[in-house]
Design an enzyme around this catalytic site. Structure first.
Site, PDB file in Angstrom:
ATOM      1  N   MET A   1      46.094  42.076  39.045  1.00 13.09           N
ATOM      2  CA  MET A   1      45.652  43.925  39.151  1.00 13.09           C
ATOM      3  C   MET A   1      45.093  43.526  40.360  1.00 13.09           C
ATOM      4  SD  MET A   1      44.424  46.874  35.919  1.00 13.09           S
ATOM      5  CE  MET A   1      45.378  46.221  34.938  1.00 13.09           C
ATOM      6  N   PRO A   2      45.053  44.463  41.296  1.00 11.65           N
ATOM      7  CA  PRO A   2      43.989  44.436  42.614  1.00 11.65           C
ATOM      8  C   PRO A   2      42.326  45.537  42.104  1.00 11.65           C
ATOM      9  CG  PRO A   2      45.974  44.693  43.890  1.00 11.65           C
ATOM     10  CD  PRO A   2      46.380  44.575  41.885  1.00 11.65           C
ATOM     11  N   PHE A   3      41.597  44.212  42.265  1.00 10.03           N
ATOM     12  CA  PHE A   3      39.944  45.734  41.683  1.00 10.03           C
ATOM     13  C   PHE A   3      39.504  45.247  43.169  1.00 10.03           C
ATOM     14  CE2 PHE A   3      35.633  45.360  40.719  1.00 10.03           C
ATOM     15  CZ  PHE A   3      35.799  46.611  40.174  1.00 10.03           C
TER      16      PHE A   3
END
Length: 66
Positions: A1-3
């Site tokens: 999950m990109p943050f």
């Protein structure tokens, strides 16, 4: 999950920040081939006196240039 975390100086309008979140999310989703629903973006707003460039705060640099 990109943050993604983005640090900017305080003072941008809510509309500009919404646009930034949308466009960054779309780009990250495309580049990383990740569903946009998985992309998280955090904007950290920094006071001009807390951000330094070349040994001076942005606040001081802005006072000198005006």
């Amino acid at each position: 999950m990109p943050f993604i975390q983005i640090n900017i100086l305080k003072g941008r309008s809510p509309e500009k920040k919404e646009r930034l979140i949308k466009e960054v999310s779309d780009l990250v989703s495309e580049v990383l081939e990740s569903p946009v629903q998985n992309v998280r973006v955090m904007i950290n707003e920094v006071e001009p006196e807390h951000w330094g460039i070349a040994g001076e705060s942005v606040k001081k640099r802005n006072e000198v240039s005006t």
